[in-house]
Structures are given as structure tokens and as C-alpha cells.
Design a protein around this motif. Structure first.
Motif, mmCIF file in Angstrom:
data_model
loop_
_atom_site.group_PDB
_atom_site.id
_atom_site.type_symbol
_atom_site.label_atom_id
_atom_site.label_comp_id
_atom_site.label_asym_id
_atom_site.label_seq_id
_atom_site.Cartn_x
_atom_site.Cartn_y
_atom_site.Cartn_z
ATOM 1 N N ALA A 125 0.856 -1.217 -0.118
ATOM 2 C CA ALA A 125 -0.181 -0.191 -0.125
ATOM 3 C C ALA A 125 0.860 1.339 0.118
ATOM 4 O O ALA A 125 1.206 1.669 1.084
ATOM 5 C CB ALA A 125 -0.975 0.041 1.112
ATOM 6 N N GLY A 126 1.306 1.833 -1.097
ATOM 7 C CA GLY A 126 2.111 2.718 -1.382
ATOM 8 C C GLY A 126 1.497 4.221 -1.636
ATOM 9 O O GLY A 126 0.004 4.156 -1.229
ATOM 10 N N CYS A 127 1.990 4.971 -2.301
ATOM 11 C CA CYS A 127 1.441 6.404 -2.664
ATOM 12 C C CYS A 127 2.236 6.924 -3.973
ATOM 13 O O CYS A 127 3.595 7.112 -3.542
ATOM 14 C CB CYS A 127 1.815 7.429 -1.474
ATOM 15 N N SER A 128 1.729 7.221 -5.065
ATOM 16 C CA SER A 128 2.225 7.945 -5.880
ATOM 17 C C SER A 128 2.986 9.230 -5.623
ATOM 18 O O SER A 128 4.205 9.598 -6.012
ATOM 19 C CB SER A 128 1.319 8.235 -7.044
ATOM 20 N N LEU A 129 2.642 10.085 -4.566
ATOM 21 C CA LEU A 129 3.046 11.229 -4.359
ATOM 22 C C LEU A 129 4.214 11.037 -3.477
ATOM 23 O O LEU A 129 5.384 11.667 -3.779
ATOM 24 C CB LEU A 129 2.090 12.044 -3.530
ATOM 25 N N ALA A 130 4.466 10.198 -2.340
ATOM 26 C CA ALA A 130 5.321 9.674 -1.518
ATOM 27 C C ALA A 130 6.575 9.139 -2.454
ATOM 28 O O ALA A 130 7.562 9.479 -2.240
ATOM 29 C CB ALA A 130 5.059 8.799 -0.633
ATOM 30 N N SER A 131 6.305 8.298 -3.796
ATOM 31 C CA SER A 131 7.220 7.739 -4.321
ATOM 32 C C SER A 131 8.010 8.568 -5.374
ATOM 33 O O SER A 131 8.822 8.470 -6.174
ATOM 34 C CB SER A 131 6.715 6.242 -4.960
ATOM 35 N N SER A 132 7.298 9.980 -5.452
ATOM 36 C CA SER A 132 7.777 10.972 -6.534
ATOM 37 C C SER A 132 9.161 11.531 -6.266
ATOM 38 O O SER A 132 9.590 12.233 -6.884
ATOM 39 C CB SER A 132 6.883 11.950 -6.616
ATOM 40 N N ILE A 133 9.537 11.327 -4.981
ATOM 41 C CA ILE A 133 10.775 12.192 -4.458
ATOM 42 C C ILE A 133 11.590 11.501 -3.441
ATOM 43 O O ILE A 133 10.984 10.379 -2.594
ATOM 44 C CB ILE A 133 10.724 13.444 -3.679
ATOM 45 N N THR A 134 12.760 11.425 -3.280
ATOM 46 C CA THR A 134 13.678 10.581 -2.459
ATOM 47 C C THR A 134 14.544 11.490 -1.474
ATOM 48 O O THR A 134 14.548 12.688 -1.683
ATOM 49 C CB THR A 134 14.529 9.787 -3.137
ATOM 50 N N GLY A 135 15.122 10.826 -0.338
ATOM 51 C CA GLY A 135 15.941 11.559 0.320
ATOM 52 C C GLY A 135 17.274 12.418 -0.554
ATOM 53 O O GLY A 135 17.603 13.471 -0.275
ATOM 54 N N ALA A 136 17.651 11.717 -1.533
ATOM 55 C CA ALA A 136 18.696 12.182 -2.232
ATOM 56 C C ALA A 136 17.996 13.329 -3.090
ATOM 57 O O ALA A 136 19.019 14.406 -3.236
ATOM 58 C CB ALA A 136 19.353 11.079 -3.283
ATOM 59 N N ASP A 137 17.014 13.474 -3.537
ATOM 60 C CA ASP A 137 16.294 14.457 -4.255
ATOM 61 C C ASP A 137 16.536 15.668 -3.161
ATOM 62 O O ASP A 137 16.785 16.645 -3.657
ATOM 63 C CB ASP A 137 14.919 14.056 -4.644
ATOM 64 N N VAL A 138 16.117 15.463 -2.074
ATOM 65 C CA VAL A 138 16.025 16.517 -1.056
ATOM 66 C C VAL A 138 17.348 17.092 -0.566
ATOM 67 O O VAL A 138 17.620 18.204 -0.745
ATOM 68 C CB VAL A 138 15.350 16.088 0.320
ATOM 69 N N ARG A 139 18.510 16.121 -0.782
ATOM 70 C CA ARG A 139 19.917 16.630 -0.516
ATOM 71 C C ARG A 139 20.319 17.577 -1.603
ATOM 72 O O ARG A 139 21.012 18.588 -1.283
ATOM 73 C CB ARG A 139 20.508 15.556 -0.148
ATOM 74 N N LEU A 140 19.761 17.073 -2.666
ATOM 75 C CA LEU A 140 20.374 18.136 -3.890
ATOM 76 C C LEU A 140 19.717 19.355 -3.724
ATOM 77 O O LEU A 140 20.225 20.347 -4.251
ATOM 78 C CB LEU A 140 20.161 17.228 -5.330
ATOM 79 N N ILE A 141 18.296 19.599 -3.698
ATOM 80 C CA ILE A 141 17.667 20.643 -3.356
ATOM 81 C C ILE A 141 18.062 21.463 -2.471
ATOM 82 O O ILE A 141 18.225 22.746 -2.802
ATOM 83 C CB ILE A 141 16.029 20.229 -3.171
ATOM 84 N N LYS A 142 18.668 21.209 -1.403
ATOM 85 C CA LYS A 142 19.142 21.818 -0.486
ATOM 86 C C LYS A 142 20.627 22.408 -0.706
ATOM 87 O O LYS A 142 21.012 23.551 -0.337
ATOM 88 C CB LYS A 142 19.262 21.255 1.121
ATOM 89 N N GLN A 143 21.458 21.757 -1.483
ATOM 90 C CA GLN A 143 22.571 22.175 -1.872
ATOM 91 C C GLN A 143 22.338 23.321 -2.794
ATOM 92 O O GLN A 143 23.010 24.437 -2.884
ATOM 93 C CB GLN A 143 23.305 21.217 -2.692
ATOM 94 N N ARG A 144 21.090 23.449 -3.622
ATOM 95 C CA ARG A 144 20.802 24.262 -4.738
ATOM 96 C C ARG A 144 20.156 25.632 -4.157
ATOM 97 O O ARG A 144 20.373 26.589 -4.405
ATOM 98 C CB ARG A 144 19.803 23.906 -5.502
ATOM 99 N N TYR A 145 19.624 25.275 -2.955
ATOM 100 C CA TYR A 145 18.971 26.648 -2.299
ATOM 101 C C TYR A 145 19.556 26.730 -0.870
ATOM 102 O O TYR A 145 18.690 26.370 0.228
ATOM 103 C CB TYR A 145 17.534 26.454 -2.345
ATOM 104 N N PRO A 146 20.711 26.684 -0.503
ATOM 105 C CA PRO A 146 21.191 26.524 0.648
ATOM 106 C C PRO A 146 20.784 27.806 1.584
ATOM 107 O O PRO A 146 20.145 29.018 1.220
ATOM 108 C CB PRO A 146 22.717 27.033 0.544
ATOM 109 N N GLY A 147 20.279 27.465 2.981
ATOM 110 C CA GLY A 147 19.662 28.484 3.830
ATOM 111 C C GLY A 147 17.903 28.416 3.872
ATOM 112 O O GLY A 147 17.508 29.348 4.796
ATOM 113 N N LEU A 148 17.460 27.997 2.916
ATOM 114 C CA LEU A 148 16.039 27.885 2.927
ATOM 115 C C LEU A 148 15.599 26.779 3.682
ATOM 116 O O LEU A 148 15.997 25.789 3.527
ATOM 117 C CB LEU A 148 15.425 28.094 1.197
ATOM 118 N N PRO A 149 14.481 27.129 4.405
ATOM 119 C CA PRO A 149 13.668 25.815 4.942
ATOM 120 C C PRO A 149 13.056 25.010 4.125
ATOM 121 O O PRO A 149 12.386 25.256 3.097
ATOM 122 C CB PRO A 149 12.707 26.694 5.919
ATOM 123 N N VAL A 150 13.031 23.796 4.318
ATOM 124 C CA VAL A 150 12.473 22.742 3.507
ATOM 125 C C VAL A 150 11.241 22.217 4.312
ATOM 126 O O VAL A 150 11.410 21.531 5.491
ATOM 127 C CB VAL A 150 13.302 21.448 3.196
#
Length: 359
Positions: free
Chosen positions: A117-142
Motif C-alpha cells: 500500500a504505497g503512494c504515488s506522491l510519496a514515491s515521487s521524491i527521495t531523500g537524495a533528491d531533497v539533499r540536492l535541493i538543499k544544495q541548490r537553495y542553501p539556507g532556505l527551510p525545507v
């Protein structure tokens, strides 16, 4: 002796009469005897196992009204998971919800009746994706929607739900002293939140497959068929859906709207079981129009809830380090004062039009 209605014993008939009164418009008399027996057996197993069942709004009515100890939206269930004294939590919902329960209650056994029982929304992003986003936008809250995996929550500053997303966005902007935030992974929720605040939004292109399927033409067709019906939409829908609706809000807000206003006829632009479950508590309201089923939610049944409890199977675990980091994000959300009223999204009277930066 089976001498009650539906071939049930009088004792079982009395035990389940209140549930039948709420589900009779959605369960046939042919189905009910087996469901009544399963409901009785599950409720007995809960007592034996010291277990509670958290049932999401999108569960079928026999689960929602028959065995759910705590029912509601993601935020409400997360809070109940933290407060419950039970040793065992059964998540009648999808996998990310069970992980959230484990994050908040690591000492408890958390079970899910079907690990698929999964979720299409939850499977659309990974922890690695979030780490890259934080590198691209340092200092902004996630800010991460609660409809995400534990891995993603562990990379997050604070979680939100559709019920409090605007509140969380504005809180985070104040706390970090910034004029824009990262709100992931639901693109449509982010766009709808952006219309309610002056805080800039950076978003991710994730979607709920249920809400994405609705179109403005669906609403136009429903208005032609039922001109007196009030149309309520969930903010995971595209912006044009909310603009064409009479009211837009979280599952809690939609429930509150129907229970308080008691309109004669309603269309809910969300998952099908939502209407069925509210109907059980407000039988005078007529729910009409098409809806979309969530195939992941529908993996949960009375039978596999029973088997899950009977065999204590399908335990959900989260690595300890991930629990510690994810708990901070979820707890920050829980600790915020609740909105004065359940959140609504007024797209027609939105403060302004704002472009969302899509990653």
C-alpha cells in the motif's frame, strides 16, 4: 444460533447494529454477514493485542466506521499515533503513514495490513533528491508534505499537511527570516498555497494520482447534472479545479464544511470513500458525482486487517537515525498551534497571483 437479521446471531447483530446503520448505503446485505463477523473478530483481537487501528478518511466505510479507533486525515492520525498508549498500532492507510506512526512512537509495534500500500506522491521524491535541493537553495527551510517517506522526512525542517500548509509556510519564513521557502513534493498543493500567502514557494513536480485525474470539465458536467450541488475540492487538485469549486480545503475542512452546513447535495472532488464515510454521520446530505479511487488505499481490507492482527505480521520499521531526524520535522508540525478553523483555499479571492518556481 443464527436467528438474527442477515443470518447473524442476535448477539452479533446487536454488536454491529451501529456500524450497519452507517454503512448500509454502501454495503449490500449479501456482503454484510461476513463483514460483521470480521468487524467483531478484529475488535476482539485489538483488545487481546493491546492494539489500536488508525483509519484514514479514504478507507472504505466498513473499516472507517467498523474498526477504526481513530479516524481522520494525515495530521489527525499522526497526532493520535503520538498520544496513544497502545502497544500496537495498525495503520489502515498507506505505507508513509505507518512510517510516520513509527517515527512518533518508535517503542511501539507498527503494522500495516499490506506492505504494497504505497503512494504515488510519496514515491515521487527521495531523500537524495531533497539533499540536492538543499544544495541548490542553501539556507532556505525545507517544508515537506506529510505524504512522504521517512527517508524524505529525515531531510526535512518541518512537515505539513493540506490542513496547515499555509500556516507552516508562513511560520517557517518567519523562523528562518526568509521571503521564500521550499515546499515539496506536491506541485498542486504548492501552487494553491502560493495563492494564499506572500511567501515565495519553490516546488517539486510530484502529484497525487487520484486528484490529478480530475478536470474542470468534470465539474462543468456535474453542475449541468446537479445545478444545486455544492462542489468541494481538495488542494491536491490542479488550480483550475479549485477555481471552479464552491469550496476548497483539506479533508478535515471538507468534513467540517459538510457537518456544519448540512447542504442538501454535495460533490466531493477527492477520493471516493471520503464521501461514503461522511455520509455515515450526516445521512441527510446527498453525495453525488464521480470520484476517483486510490488503488493503494484499497489494498487495505477487513480481511487483511484481521490477518495482520491475528498473525502480528507486516511490521513497519524505520532506522533509528532516520527516526531521530524525521521526528523533529513531524514534531515541529504537531507543536504548532492548530488553525482557528480547518484550512480552506480560496482561489477565487486569493490575495494575489504568484508564480511558483518549479524544480
Amino acid at each position: 444460533m443464527a436467528d438474527g437479521a442477515f443470518g447473524l446471531t442476535q448477539e452479533l447483530e446487536r454488536e454491529t447494529a451501529g456500524v450497519w446503520a452507517k454503512v448500509k448505503d454502501h454495503v449490500t446485505p449479501l456482503e454484510w454477514p461476513e463483514q460483521a463477523r470480521l468487524i467483531s473478530a478484529i475488535n476482539r483481537l485489538k483488545r487481546e493485542r493491546d492494539a489500536v487501528i488508525l483509519a484514514h478518511n479514504y478507507m472504505t466505510p466498513e473499516i472507517f466506521h467498523g474498526v477504526g479507533d481513530y479516524v481522520g486525515d494525515s495530521l489527525g492520525l499522526a497526532k493520535e499515533a503520538a498520544r496513544s498508549n497502545a502497544k500496537v498500532i495498525v495503520q489502515a492507510g498507506v505505507h508513509f503513514m505507518a512510517e510516520t506512526s513509527k517515527i512518533l512512537s518508535p517503542e511501539k509495534t507498527v503494522l500495516i495490513p499490506d506492505l504494497r500500500a504505497g503512494c504515488s506522491l510519496a514515491s515521487s521524491i527521495t531523500g537524495a533528491d531533497v539533499r540536492l535541493i538543499k544544495q541548490r537553495y542553501p539556507g532556505l527551510p525545507v517544508i515537506t508534505y506529510v505524504n512522504t517517506t521517512a527517508e524524505v522526512k529525515a531531510e526535512t525542517d518541518i512537515c505539513c499537511t493540506s490542513a496547515n500548509a499555509v500556516q507552516v509556510v508562513e511560520w517557517a519564513a518567519r523562523e528562518w527570516g526568509v521571503d521564500r521557502v521550499i515546499l515539496i513534493p506536491d506541485e498542486f498543493l504548492a501552487r494553491n498555497v502560493a495563492a494564499q500567502t506572500t511567501v515565495g514557494i519553490i516546488a517539486w513536480k510530484g502529484h497525487c494520482e487520484v486528484h490529478k485525474r480530475f478536470t474542470a470539465q468534470d465539474i462543468a458536467d456535474m453542475r449541468d447534472a446537479w445545478p444545486d450541488a455544492e462542489v468541494l475540492a481538495h488542494p491536491e487538485c490542479p488550480e483550475e479545479i479549485l477555481a471552479a469549486s464552491d469550496f476548497a480545503g483539506s479533508t478535515a475542512a471538507m468534513t467540517d464544511y459538510v457537518e456544519q452546513r448540512r447542504p442538501k447535495r454535495v460533490v466531493l472532488i477527492t477520493e471516493c470513500s471520503m464521501a461514503s464515510n461522511i455520509k455515515g454521520d450526516v445521512p441527510s446530505v446527498e453525495f453525488v458525482g464521480p470520484c476517483n479511487l486510490c488503488p493503494h488505499m484499497k489494498r487495505i481490507t477487513l480481511q487483511n486487517i484481521h490477518d495482520c492482527l491475528l498473525n502480528m505480521q507486516f511490521e513497519v520499521t524505520v532506522p533509528e537515525e532516520m527516526i531521530e531526524r524525521g521526528r523533529m520535522a513531524v514534531q515541529r508540525m504537531i507543536d504548532l498551534p492548530p488553525p482557528t478553523i480547518p484550512a480552506r483555499y480560496d482561489i477565487v479571492k486569493a490575495r494575489h497571483h504568484v508564480d511558483v518556481e518549479l524544480i
